[in-house]
Design an enzyme around this catalytic site. Sequence first.
Site, mmCIF file in Angstrom:
data_model
loop_
_atom_site.group_PDB
_atom_site.id
_atom_site.type_symbol
_atom_site.label_atom_id
_atom_site.label_comp_id
_atom_site.label_asym_id
_atom_site.label_seq_id
_atom_site.Cartn_x
_atom_site.Cartn_y
_atom_site.Cartn_z
ATOM 1 N N ASP A 1 -10.959 -8.438 8.065
ATOM 2 C CA ASP A 1 -12.388 -8.360 7.730
ATOM 3 C C ASP A 1 -13.018 -9.748 7.744
ATOM 4 O O ASP A 1 -14.169 -9.916 8.162
ATOM 5 C CB ASP A 1 -12.588 -7.710 6.356
ATOM 6 C CG ASP A 1 -12.779 -6.199 6.461
ATOM 7 O OD1 ASP A 1 -12.332 -5.632 7.482
ATOM 8 O OD2 ASP A 1 -13.360 -5.602 5.540
ATOM 9 N N ASP B 1 -5.303 -6.664 6.050
ATOM 10 C CA ASP B 1 -6.494 -5.942 5.609
ATOM 11 C C ASP B 1 -7.603 -6.944 5.292
ATOM 12 O O ASP B 1 -8.749 -6.820 5.745
ATOM 13 C CB ASP B 1 -6.115 -5.141 4.349
ATOM 14 C CG ASP B 1 -7.191 -4.171 3.922
ATOM 15 O OD1 ASP B 1 -8.208 -4.062 4.627
ATOM 16 O OD2 ASP B 1 -7.024 -3.533 2.866
ATOM 17 N N LYS C 1 3.455 -15.269 2.935
ATOM 18 C CA LYS C 1 3.364 -16.027 1.672
ATOM 19 C C LYS C 1 4.796 -16.292 1.222
ATOM 20 O O LYS C 1 5.211 -15.917 0.124
ATOM 21 C CB LYS C 1 2.561 -15.183 0.664
ATOM 22 C CG LYS C 1 2.252 -15.863 -0.652
ATOM 23 C CD LYS C 1 1.142 -16.887 -0.560
ATOM 24 C CE LYS C 1 0.901 -17.532 -1.916
ATOM 25 N NZ LYS C 1 0.092 -18.748 -1.825
ATOM 26 N N ASP D 1 -3.005 -18.076 2.244
ATOM 27 C CA ASP D 1 -4.155 -18.761 1.643
ATOM 28 C C ASP D 1 -4.709 -19.814 2.608
ATOM 29 O O ASP D 1 -5.930 -19.960 2.767
ATOM 30 C CB ASP D 1 -3.809 -19.359 0.271
ATOM 31 C CG ASP D 1 -2.436 -20.008 0.232
ATOM 32 O OD1 ASP D 1 -1.639 -19.776 1.164
ATOM 33 O OD2 ASP D 1 -2.152 -20.759 -0.719
ATOM 34 N N TYR E 1 0.822 -1.221 0.000
ATOM 35 C CA TYR E 1 0.000 0.000 0.000
ATOM 36 C C TYR E 1 0.851 1.265 0.000
ATOM 37 O O TYR E 1 0.375 2.335 -0.370
ATOM 38 C CB TYR E 1 -0.947 0.034 1.215
ATOM 39 C CG TYR E 1 -1.987 -1.062 1.221
ATOM 40 C CD1 TYR E 1 -2.284 -1.781 0.067
ATOM 41 C CD2 TYR E 1 -2.673 -1.382 2.372
ATOM 42 C CE1 TYR E 1 -3.228 -2.784 0.074
ATOM 43 C CE2 TYR E 1 -3.633 -2.384 2.384
ATOM 44 C CZ TYR E 1 -3.900 -3.089 1.226
ATOM 45 O OH TYR E 1 -4.842 -4.083 1.243
#
Length: 355
Positions: free
Chosen positions: A250, A246, A190, A222, A135
């Site tokens: 959620d 992020d 990852k 994942d 980001y």
Amino acid sequence: MKIAILPGDGIGHEIIAEAVKVLNALELDLELEYADVGGTAYDKHGHPLPEHTLNLALSADAVLFGAVGDWKYDKLERHLRPEQAILGLRKALGLYANFRPAICYKELVNASSLKPELVAGLDILLIRELTGDIYFGTPRGRRTAEDGHFPGTEEAFDTMRYSRPEIERIAHTAFQAAQKRSKRLTSVDKNNVLETSQLWKDVVVEVAKEYPDVELDHMLVDNAAMQLVKAPKKFDVVVTGNMFGDILSDEAAMLTGSIGMLPSASLNDKNQGLYEPSHGSAPDIAGQGIANPLATILSAAMMLRFSLNQEAAATRIEAAVQKVLEQGLRTVDIWSEGTTKVSTAEMGDAVVAAL
Ligand code: NAD
């Protein structure tokens, strides 16, 4: 103890009013100072994060934030949109650690889309790095591709990037948080594909040597996404980078089914923090007096714990929230047959009474 109170837009004013009611009822020595932020600040002062608001936030021990945003600002230039105020505050205060608890109260298990036995008693603390990663990495932009699969066509690119000190400080934060809970930490990355993730994992393993009492494990992002819906109670404290956090925060939040219940905290290395509900400004229900104020009240509890060192007061608020749920009081978002529907203000009053 000085607190900057930034109600913001939409339901922000309604939910902050209830959190302030609760803070006042504690009879602590708190100095509360209000300022405009978001769309309200843009309308009054021409900027979503006016200098006065920023200076107040910088000088306070903590910021209690409502929510910002409304569809009516969608056509503004990006830097003037309400949501930019949050990014500006994160940057100015250096808030690099985002704490997102996902707690499923037994009284609300039916609000979850998962089977009750999978989520009853769920209590995860997800810690997301907030100021690095893809980001914020540069270079980024759009250009004409010189190589790749389609040279000569338009392409866009971002840079995923983490430095060792950035990973070290969030790892320390996470290990220390784990020490205060069940002493289990899962680091999500990852590393089978990404260099940034390999550095992430290497650094977390090094930092772990300083916390021999914490049991560390690693999970690929994942798999973490899958395990969160398969067996979420296996997790206790989870630490991950900005983008993975992020998305996973959620997902974890939704396991509990009730966005109106979830607090959050963003902290810097001086334990100054910004505390806000995980939900937005809910323009669809603003002004109706029906918003759930509990996420904001629980954010105030986190503020007392993490920035103001008032653990006992924080625990009192959390116990009071638990009690009003046991009493069967529900705002409309968490209401179900057999419980009592209450307004935003009635919920705040009930928490104060339970205190
Ligand atoms: P939202 O979280 O505001 O609302 C999503 C849904 O949940 C709506 O139906 C809303 O009524 C409901 N809801 C949210 N909070 C609730 C509460 N406390 N009680 C009862 N119901 C509640 O998300 P959205 O609709 O996608 O976004 C609305 C605005 O909020 C947008 O402008 C968005 O950019 C902004 N936003 C701000 C923040 C923030 O301030 N940190 C976070 C997310 C979204």
